[in-house]
Enzyme design. Structure first.
Site, PDB file in Angstrom:
ATOM      1  N   CYS A 192      -6.388 -26.846   7.387  1.00  0.00           N
ATOM      2  CA  CYS A 192      -4.874 -25.868   7.954  1.00  0.00           C
ATOM      3  C   CYS A 192      -4.829 -26.568   8.831  1.00  0.00           C
ATOM      4  O   CYS A 192      -4.700 -27.084   9.918  1.00  0.00           O
ATOM      5  CB  CYS A 192      -5.920 -24.757   8.111  1.00  0.00           C
ATOM      6  SG  CYS A 192      -6.505 -24.701   9.954  1.00  0.00           S
TER       7      CYS A 192
ATOM      8  N   CYS B 282      -5.906 -26.543  12.403  1.00  0.00           N
ATOM      9  CA  CYS B 282      -6.763 -28.012  12.433  1.00  0.00           C
ATOM     10  C   CYS B 282      -6.463 -29.448  12.198  1.00  0.00           C
ATOM     11  O   CYS B 282      -6.896 -30.454  13.188  1.00  0.00           O
ATOM     12  CB  CYS B 282      -8.128 -27.947  12.166  1.00  0.00           C
ATOM     13  SG  CYS B 282      -8.967 -26.188  12.711  1.00  0.00           S
TER      14      CYS B 282
ATOM     15  N   HIS C 262      -5.517 -20.304  10.652  1.00  0.00           N
ATOM     16  CA  HIS C 262      -6.525 -21.250  10.596  1.00  0.00           C
ATOM     17  C   HIS C 262      -7.798 -19.941   9.540  1.00  0.00           C
ATOM     18  O   HIS C 262      -8.459 -20.456   8.308  1.00  0.00           O
ATOM     19  CB  HIS C 262      -7.946 -21.715  12.154  1.00  0.00           C
ATOM     20  CG  HIS C 262      -8.922 -21.761  11.345  1.00  0.00           C
ATOM     21  ND1 HIS C 262      -9.532 -22.678  11.248  1.00  0.00           N
ATOM     22  CD2 HIS C 262     -10.301 -21.049  12.060  1.00  0.00           C
ATOM     23  CE1 HIS C 262     -11.019 -22.872  11.323  1.00  0.00           C
ATOM     24  NE2 HIS C 262     -11.436 -21.999  11.542  1.00  0.00           N
TER      25      HIS C 262
ATOM     26  N   ASP D 281       0.873  -1.255  -0.312  1.00  0.00           N
ATOM     27  CA  ASP D 281       0.009   0.201  -0.329  1.00  0.00           C
ATOM     28  C   ASP D 281       0.874   1.231  -0.308  1.00  0.00           C
ATOM     29  O   ASP D 281       2.248   0.723   0.482  1.00  0.00           O
ATOM     30  CB  ASP D 281      -1.009  -0.363   1.010  1.00  0.00           C
ATOM     31  CG  ASP D 281      -1.937   1.081   1.240  1.00  0.00           C
ATOM     32  OD1 ASP D 281      -2.324   1.616   0.254  1.00  0.00           O
ATOM     33  OD2 ASP D 281      -3.526   0.896   1.881  1.00  0.00           O
TER      34      ASP D 281
ATOM     35  N   CYS E 295     -11.941 -28.858   8.536  1.00  0.00           N
ATOM     36  CA  CYS E 295     -10.721 -27.640   7.916  1.00  0.00           C
ATOM     37  C   CYS E 295      -9.345 -28.216   8.067  1.00  0.00           C
ATOM     38  O   CYS E 295      -8.436 -29.344   8.735  1.00  0.00           O
ATOM     39  CB  CYS E 295     -10.160 -26.236   9.143  1.00  0.00           C
ATOM     40  SG  CYS E 295      -9.551 -25.166   8.706  1.00  0.00           S
TER      41      CYS E 295
ATOM     42  N   ASP F   1      -8.019  -6.652   0.052  1.00  0.00           N
ATOM     43  CA  ASP F   1      -7.191  -7.055   0.929  1.00  0.00           C
ATOM     44  C   ASP F   1      -7.275  -7.081   2.705  1.00  0.00           C
ATOM     45  O   ASP F   1      -8.613  -5.524   2.775  1.00  0.00           O
ATOM     46  CB  ASP F   1      -5.419  -6.002   0.839  1.00  0.00           C
ATOM     47  CG  ASP F   1      -6.098  -4.443   1.024  1.00  0.00           C
ATOM     48  OD1 ASP F   1      -6.007  -3.684   2.558  1.00  0.00           O
ATOM     49  OD2 ASP F   1      -6.761  -4.379   0.254  1.00  0.00           O
TER      50      ASP F   1
HETATM   51 ZN   LIG Z   1      -8.515 -24.706  10.743  1.00  0.00          ZN
END
Ligand SMILES: [Zn+2]
Length: 313
Positions: A249, A252, A279, A10, A247, A205
């Site tokens: 990620c 998780c 996550h 930015d 999930c 963003d």
């Molecule tokens: Zn997750």
């Protein structure tokens, strides 16, 4: 950073003006400003640029279009944004108009500097301002589009509430050239992403997923609670529940329970902040990927409705 992926920077305009107006970020996020937040640090907004006090040591600093472009060139970002004044919601229409016109002059100075000194391959996006005024937004969108930048960002105050934000974005995208990418600055709540994509926004963003993560808030498919769960809550003290079923990620996948994440968050353990941040980023990435795939499949309306109804991304 040793990051070999694409980098977006930015211009610093939003950051400088948030210090001065104090309330820009809050207004854009739809929160009411407090008195202390109004205390500004801007010394002067002039044609040349902005003089302000460093939030760290109080020393006087200057930033103008050329300074901003030079910093972004030195950072070597792939996508730079022009220096603009991010007008807050509470200023008058007259102020917004004068500021938007100056932002267009700053746009020309940014592009002139970049044409001569910009790093090869660095793209520059112009920024549409104009506050919450339809005619000013349209004028600004046309003015920025006329400069021919490879992409166009939409910035500034988008209104007091979500309905107004969606309206302001709609006015703007309606007049932007369809073949050039549109970026919506600083917006990233789940319902806003869905509405933004429907309005023709290509990229976003937002600090929301990481900021929430640092405060123990995780994104989950729960539209009633703005897609978030506060893991610091006492009800998770002995919870064996996963953060989010299915999930993929890292947080998780390792199998940490809500109870364990709460324990680490309460202990101010940085691992919890990192885990919840990962996550949250993965959650937002899947939302956007689903919307992108739905555009390709011609099922954006159904997919949007499913996500807004609480479907897991
Ligand atoms: Zn997750």
């Amino acid at each position: 950073m040793a990051w070999d992926g694409p980098i977006v920077t930015d211009s610093g305009g939003f950051q400088v003006f948030s210090m001065g107006h104090g309330t820009v970020a809050d207004e854009i996020k739809g929160r009411a400003p407090s008195g202390s937040e109004r205390a500004g640090r801007i010394l002067a907004i002039e044609e040349q640029g902005v003089r302000y006090r460093s939030y760290r040591d109080g020393s006087e600093r200057f930033m103008g279009p050329e300074t901003s472009m030079e910093i972004q060139a030195n950072l070597g970002s792939d996508l730079a944004l022009v220096f603009d004044e991010c007008t807050p919601f509470h200023v008058s229409r007259e102020y917004t108009q004068r500021s938007t016109e100056r932002t267009h002059r700053w746009l020309d100075r940014c592009l002139a500097w970049h044409a001569e000194h910009g790093p090869p391959g660095q793209l520059v996006y112009g920024i549409v301002q104009g506050g919450v005024h339809e005619d000013l937004r349209i004028e600004s969108a046309q003015a920025v589009a006329a400069r021919g930048t490879p992409g166009i960002a939409i910035g500034g105050s988008l209104g007091e509430e979500k309905a107004q934000m969606h309206e302001v974005v709609g006015w703007t995208t309606a007049v932007l050239p369809p073949e050039r990418p549109r970026h919506l600055l600083g917006i990233g709540e789940i319902d806003d992403l869905v509405a933004g994509v429907a309005a023709g926004i290509d990229t976003f963003d937002c600090a929301m997923p990481t900021r929430l993560g640092r405060h123990g808030m995780a994104l989950v498919p729960d539209p009633e609670r703005r897609w978030r769960v506060d893991l610091t809550g006492a009800r998770f003290k002995d919870s064996d529940e996963p953060l989010m079923e299915g999930c993929p990620c890292p947080a998780c996948a390792v199998g940490w329970t809500r109870g364990y994440l709460r324990y680490m968050t309460k202990a101010r353990e940085l691992t919890a902040m990192r885990a919840i941040t990962l996550h949250n980023l993965a959650f937002v990435e899947r939302v956007v990927r689903r919307l992108r795939e739905a555009i390709g499949a011609g099922t954006l309306a159904q997919e949007s409705a499913a996500l807004l109804g609480g479907a897991a991304p």
